[in-house]
Design a protein around this motif. Structure first.
Motif, PDB file in Angstrom:
ATOM      1  N   GLU A 147      34.233 -16.834  43.537  1.00 20.54           N
ATOM      2  CA  GLU A 147      35.321 -16.919  42.557  1.00 20.54           C
ATOM      3  C   GLU A 147      35.215 -15.820  41.493  1.00 20.54           C
ATOM      4  O   GLU A 147      36.225 -15.315  41.014  1.00 20.54           O
ATOM      5  CB  GLU A 147      35.312 -18.303  41.892  1.00 20.54           C
ATOM      6  N   ILE A 148      33.996 -15.479  41.138  1.00 22.95           N
ATOM      7  CA  ILE A 148      33.806 -14.396  40.154  1.00 22.95           C
ATOM      8  C   ILE A 148      34.273 -13.071  40.775  1.00 22.95           C
ATOM      9  O   ILE A 148      34.977 -12.285  40.149  1.00 22.95           O
ATOM     10  CB  ILE A 148      32.332 -14.337  39.673  1.00 22.95           C
ATOM     11  N   LYS A 149      33.929 -12.874  42.033  1.00 18.36           N
ATOM     12  CA  LYS A 149      34.344 -11.641  42.731  1.00 18.36           C
ATOM     13  C   LYS A 149      35.869 -11.622  42.924  1.00 18.36           C
ATOM     14  O   LYS A 149      36.516 -10.585  42.831  1.00 18.36           O
ATOM     15  CB  LYS A 149      33.636 -11.539  44.093  1.00 18.36           C
ATOM     16  N   ARG A 150      36.439 -12.807  43.185  1.00 16.36           N
ATOM     17  CA  ARG A 150      37.902 -12.877  43.369  1.00 16.36           C
ATOM     18  C   ARG A 150      38.613 -12.550  42.055  1.00 16.36           C
ATOM     19  O   ARG A 150      39.630 -11.863  42.022  1.00 16.36           O
ATOM     20  CB  ARG A 150      38.290 -14.289  43.865  1.00 16.36           C
ATOM     21  N   LEU A 151      38.024 -13.005  40.938  1.00 21.20           N
ATOM     22  CA  LEU A 151      38.618 -12.696  39.628  1.00 21.20           C
ATOM     23  C   LEU A 151      38.516 -11.191  39.353  1.00 21.20           C
ATOM     24  O   LEU A 151      39.458 -10.578  38.850  1.00 21.20           O
ATOM     25  CB  LEU A 151      37.897 -13.493  38.526  1.00 21.20           C
ATOM     26  N   LYS A 152      37.382 -10.604  39.729  1.00 21.96           N
ATOM     27  CA  LYS A 152      37.194  -9.154  39.545  1.00 21.96           C
ATOM     28  C   LYS A 152      38.326  -8.400  40.265  1.00 21.96           C
ATOM     29  O   LYS A 152      38.988  -7.529  39.676  1.00 21.96           O
ATOM     30  CB  LYS A 152      35.831  -8.727  40.112  1.00 21.96           C
ATOM     31  N   THR A 153      38.570  -8.768  41.509  1.00 22.30           N
ATOM     32  CA  THR A 153      39.616  -8.090  42.292  1.00 22.30           C
ATOM     33  C   THR A 153      40.986  -8.290  41.648  1.00 22.30           C
ATOM     34  O   THR A 153      41.780  -7.355  41.540  1.00 22.30           O
ATOM     35  CB  THR A 153      39.634  -8.657  43.738  1.00 22.30           C
ATOM     36  N   ARG A 154      41.226  -9.518  41.185  1.00 24.33           N
ATOM     37  CA  ARG A 154      42.534  -9.813  40.572  1.00 24.33           C
ATOM     38  C   ARG A 154      42.753  -8.961  39.317  1.00 24.33           C
ATOM     39  O   ARG A 154      43.828  -8.406  39.096  1.00 24.33           O
ATOM     40  CB  ARG A 154      42.597 -11.307  40.225  1.00 24.33           C
ATOM     41  N   VAL A 155      41.702  -8.842  38.507  1.00 21.89           N
ATOM     42  CA  VAL A 155      41.804  -8.052  37.267  1.00 21.89           C
ATOM     43  C   VAL A 155      42.030  -6.578  37.613  1.00 21.89           C
ATOM     44  O   VAL A 155      42.876  -5.905  37.013  1.00 21.89           O
ATOM     45  CB  VAL A 155      40.517  -8.229  36.415  1.00 21.89           C
ATOM     46  N   GLU A 156      41.289  -6.093  38.610  1.00 22.50           N
ATOM     47  CA  GLU A 156      41.433  -4.680  38.995  1.00 22.50           C
ATOM     48  C   GLU A 156      42.854  -4.391  39.481  1.00 22.50           C
ATOM     49  O   GLU A 156      43.452  -3.382  39.116  1.00 22.50           O
ATOM     50  CB  GLU A 156      40.395  -4.333  40.074  1.00 22.50           C
ATOM     51  N   GLU A 157      43.391  -5.297  40.287  1.00 21.25           N
ATOM     52  CA  GLU A 157      44.741  -5.079  40.822  1.00 21.25           C
ATOM     53  C   GLU A 157      45.801  -5.187  39.731  1.00 21.25           C
ATOM     54  O   GLU A 157      46.705  -4.373  39.622  1.00 21.25           O
ATOM     55  CB  GLU A 157      45.036  -6.096  41.935  1.00 21.25           C
ATOM     56  N   PHE A 159      45.568  -4.828  36.441  1.00 25.40           N
ATOM     57  CA  PHE A 159      45.560  -3.848  35.345  1.00 25.40           C
ATOM     58  C   PHE A 159      45.309  -2.412  35.822  1.00 25.40           C
ATOM     59  O   PHE A 159      45.248  -1.501  35.006  1.00 25.40           O
ATOM     60  CB  PHE A 159      44.522  -4.243  34.282  1.00 25.40           C
ATOM     61  N   GLY A 160      45.131  -2.229  37.134  1.00 24.50           N
ATOM     62  CA  GLY A 160      44.897  -0.880  37.664  1.00 24.50           C
ATOM     63  C   GLY A 160      43.612  -0.264  37.127  1.00 24.50           C
ATOM     64  O   GLY A 160      43.596   0.894  36.700  1.00 24.50           O
ATOM     65  N   VAL A 161      42.533  -1.050  37.120  1.00 19.26           N
ATOM     66  CA  VAL A 161      41.250  -0.582  36.581  1.00 19.26           C
ATOM     67  C   VAL A 161      40.158  -0.790  37.633  1.00 19.26           C
ATOM     68  O   VAL A 161      40.385  -1.467  38.641  1.00 19.26           O
ATOM     69  CB  VAL A 161      40.868  -1.370  35.303  1.00 19.26           C
ATOM     70  N   THR A 162      38.980  -0.203  37.380  1.00 13.21           N
ATOM     71  CA  THR A 162      37.841  -0.449  38.258  1.00 13.21           C
ATOM     72  C   THR A 162      36.685  -0.967  37.420  1.00 13.21           C
ATOM     73  O   THR A 162      36.274  -0.327  36.443  1.00 13.21           O
ATOM     74  CB  THR A 162      37.400   0.863  38.963  1.00 13.21           C
ATOM     75  N   ILE A 163      36.194  -2.138  37.797  1.00 17.81           N
ATOM     76  CA  ILE A 163      35.059  -2.717  37.058  1.00 17.81           C
ATOM     77  C   ILE A 163      33.779  -2.218  37.727  1.00 17.81           C
ATOM     78  O   ILE A 163      33.387  -2.712  38.779  1.00 17.81           O
ATOM     79  CB  ILE A 163      35.132  -4.268  37.074  1.00 17.81           C
ATOM     80  N   THR A 164      33.165  -1.205  37.131  1.00 17.31           N
ATOM     81  CA  THR A 164      31.924  -0.686  37.710  1.00 17.31           C
ATOM     82  C   THR A 164      30.748  -1.527  37.214  1.00 17.31           C
ATOM     83  O   THR A 164      30.853  -2.216  36.201  1.00 17.31           O
ATOM     84  CB  THR A 164      31.681   0.778  37.301  1.00 17.31           C
ATOM     85  N   GLU A 165      29.624  -1.394  37.939  1.00 14.57           N
ATOM     86  CA  GLU A 165      28.428  -2.154  37.547  1.00 14.57           C
ATOM     87  C   GLU A 165      27.949  -1.720  36.165  1.00 14.57           C
ATOM     88  O   GLU A 165      27.520  -2.533  35.362  1.00 14.57           O
ATOM     89  CB  GLU A 165      27.342  -1.908  38.591  1.00 14.57           C
ATOM     90  N   GLU A 166      28.082  -0.424  35.922  1.00 19.01           N
ATOM     91  CA  GLU A 166      27.618   0.110  34.631  1.00 19.01           C
ATOM     92  C   GLU A 166      28.440  -0.479  33.467  1.00 19.01           C
ATOM     93  O   GLU A 166      27.891  -0.919  32.453  1.00 19.01           O
ATOM     94  CB  GLU A 166      27.778   1.632  34.673  1.00 19.01           C
ATOM     95  N   LYS A 167      29.759  -0.516  33.652  1.00 21.25           N
ATOM     96  CA  LYS A 167      30.629  -1.076  32.603  1.00 21.25           C
ATOM     97  C   LYS A 167      30.340  -2.558  32.398  1.00 21.25           C
ATOM     98  O   LYS A 167      30.364  -3.060  31.278  1.00 21.25           O
ATOM     99  CB  LYS A 167      32.107  -0.893  32.986  1.00 21.25           C
ATOM    100  N   LEU A 168      30.084  -3.230  33.507  1.00 19.60           N
ATOM    101  CA  LEU A 168      29.821  -4.667  33.420  1.00 19.60           C
ATOM    102  C   LEU A 168      28.501  -4.930  32.680  1.00 19.60           C
ATOM    103  O   LEU A 168      28.402  -5.830  31.843  1.00 19.60           O
ATOM    104  CB  LEU A 168      29.794  -5.273  34.829  1.00 19.60           C
ATOM    105  N   ARG A 169      27.512  -4.117  32.983  1.00 21.85           N
ATOM    106  CA  ARG A 169      26.217  -4.277  32.291  1.00 21.85           C
ATOM    107  C   ARG A 169      26.380  -4.064  30.788  1.00 21.85           C
ATOM    108  O   ARG A 169      25.780  -4.763  29.976  1.00 21.85           O
ATOM    109  CB  ARG A 169      25.193  -3.266  32.835  1.00 21.85           C
ATOM    110  N   ARG A 170      27.222  -3.082  30.426  1.00 26.61           N
ATOM    111  CA  ARG A 170      27.425  -2.818  28.991  1.00 26.61           C
ATOM    112  C   ARG A 170      28.119  -4.014  28.321  1.00 26.61           C
ATOM    113  O   ARG A 170      27.748  -4.458  27.242  1.00 26.61           O
ATOM    114  CB  ARG A 170      28.255  -1.543  28.803  1.00 26.61           C
ATOM    115  N   ALA A 171      29.111  -4.574  29.009  1.00 28.78           N
ATOM    116  CA  ALA A 171      29.829  -5.735  28.458  1.00 28.78           C
ATOM    117  C   ALA A 171      28.888  -6.935  28.300  1.00 28.78           C
ATOM    118  O   ALA A 171      28.967  -7.678  27.322  1.00 28.78           O
ATOM    119  CB  ALA A 171      31.005  -6.096  29.359  1.00 28.78           C
ATOM    120  N   ILE A 172      28.008  -7.109  29.286  1.00 30.00           N
ATOM    121  CA  ILE A 172      27.042  -8.226  29.216  1.00 30.00           C
ATOM    122  C   ILE A 172      26.148  -8.051  27.982  1.00 30.00           C
ATOM    123  O   ILE A 172      25.904  -8.992  27.225  1.00 30.00           O
ATOM    124  CB  ILE A 172      26.196  -8.306  30.521  1.00 30.00           C
TER     125      ILE A 172
END
Ligand code: SF4
Ligand code: SF4
Length: 386
Positions: A147-157, A159-172
């Motif tokens: 479900e977390i991965k499905r939400l990631k895909t939904r957000v990317e589609e 808003f036309g963005v890419t959630i990279t691991e680096e960006k995610l680590r910074r947000a965490i």
């Protein structure tokens, strides 16, 4: 730590208690700058996925009865007021945060919300996460990860963005920093007497969610902690050392349900900690920064101790720890009308606290102010016998 703010403590408390209203203008400005907004209803939603790509998460749980009449045109009367109010604000188009939300992320926490999201989907773009209702099965974890991965895909589609691991680590990291500061702030009430009232603590915890800049939030929280500490060190004692120390647990509080804290404190006690979603349930733990970010988010969020989980050992663990840490004289639970999971779990909480000799009482309320006197009578009687 940043320099102490030049604002006085009453100004600081006022700024947090007014944050929800002030945030409307801030959000309008952010929208005009082209920022995307994601509305959420629950602590289980992994907001780091939004923060990673500069989207603004905002809590949509409405905390006033203003639009309940509107909601009851569609929803049954004997439904949790949080659900009715949240839907009512969307239906009446009266919540600017709902209006500005490009996407609304719901979750299958309780039956009322699940069915409400169906109706909300006719008004807004809604994505619902399938939340498992147990934490100890491998299948639950697998589902939540999916479900977390499905939400990631939904957000990317969306808003036309890419959630990279680096960006995610910074947000965490950033979110962890905010959690740590909020925890540091409420842990000031470990002191006897506490340096502030529970109502002020609640207004800060609740108000922080409507401050949208990470840097600003960090600065304000550091300044607030520093001001409160300085005043205490200089001998200021707003709360009596004899005030009975209460922990509040149960459904999320804030807005109109501040009345719950008010009746406790008007009866001479002080709320030292909130176990519920407005407090420790959200800020007590950290997302593991050393692990794979998706694994870390999955474990962190799945382990939130809400009554929608069965069994729900993590709520008992946290509540027990808070009782020890804050030297609680008693625990009061706020259950919103028709919230079956919290109402049923009350018995377990009472039995658990009995083994620790901590008095406990559960009180039901709604979003009206009509029961304030009745709540006050019952809270006063409870505090009297401590
Ligand atoms: S009490 Fe449970 S359902 Fe409600 S916001 Fe908190 S985690 Fe979500
Ligand atoms: S308070 Fe209870 S009934 Fe209301 S939304 Fe939360 S879990 Fe559902």
């Amino acid at each position: 730590m940043s320099k102490p703010t030049t604002q006085t403590l009453p100004d600081i408390f006022e700024s947090f208690s007014d944050a929800r209203k002030q945030g409307f203008i801030a959000m309008k400005n952010l929208k005009e700058q082209g920022k995307g907004v994601v509305g959420t209803f629950c602590t289980y939603v992994p907001v780091e996925l939004f923060l990673a790509v500069g989207l603004i998460p905002v809590g949509l749980c409405s905390t006033s009865d203003e639009t309940i009449g509107e909601a009851e045109k569609v929803l049954p009367r004997n439904l949790c007021p949080l659900i009715k109010a949240s839907y009512g604000f969307a239906a009446a188009d009266k919540c600017p945060y709902m209006y500005f939300s490009d996407l609304v992320v719901g979750e299958t926490t309780c039956d009322g919300k699940i069915k409400m999201y169906e109706l909300l989907g006719k008004i807004k773009d809604v994505h619902v996460m399938e939340l498992p209702h147990s934490q100890d099965k491998p299948s639950s974890r697998a589902l939540w990860m999916e479900e977390i991965k499905r939400l990631k895909t939904r957000v990317e589609e969306k808003f036309g963005v890419t959630i990279t691991e680096e960006k995610l680590r910074r947000a965490i990291k950033e979110r962890n920093k905010e959690r740590a500061l909020l925890k540091k702030l409420y842990e000031l009430s470990v002191m006897t007497p506490p340096p502030f009232f529970g109502l002020q603590q609640l207004q800060i915890l609740f108000g922080t969610q409507f401050k949208f800049s990470h840097e600003q939030k960090v600065k304000e929280l550091e300044g607030t902690i520093s001001s409160i500490t300085n005043e205490y060190e200089n001998g200021k004692r707003p709360v009596s050392a004899n005030a009975k120390r209460i922990i509040v647990t149960g459904c999320p509080t804030g807005g109109v349900t501040e009345k719950f804290t008010r009746v406790i404190e008007e009866s001479g006690a002080v709320v030292v900690a909130y176990e519920n979603c407005t407090g420790a349930k959200q800020f007590d733990r950290q997302v593991d920064e050393s692990a794979d970010p998706y694994e870390a988010l999955c474990d962190y969020y799945l382990n939130i101790g809400c009554s929608v989980m069965s069994p729900n050992p993590n709520r008992l663990e946290l509540l027990g720890r808070l009782c020890d840490q804050f030297k609680a004289d008693g625990v009061l639970e706020m259950v919103l009308q028709s919230c079956h999971t919290y109402a049923i779990e009350s018995h377990t909480i009472g039995e658990f606290l009995k083994t620790r000799n901590i008095p406990f009482m559960s009180l039901e309320t709604d979003y009206s102010t009509g029961d304030t006197e009745q709540l006050k009578t019952r809270a006063a009687a409870f505090i009297e016998m401590l």
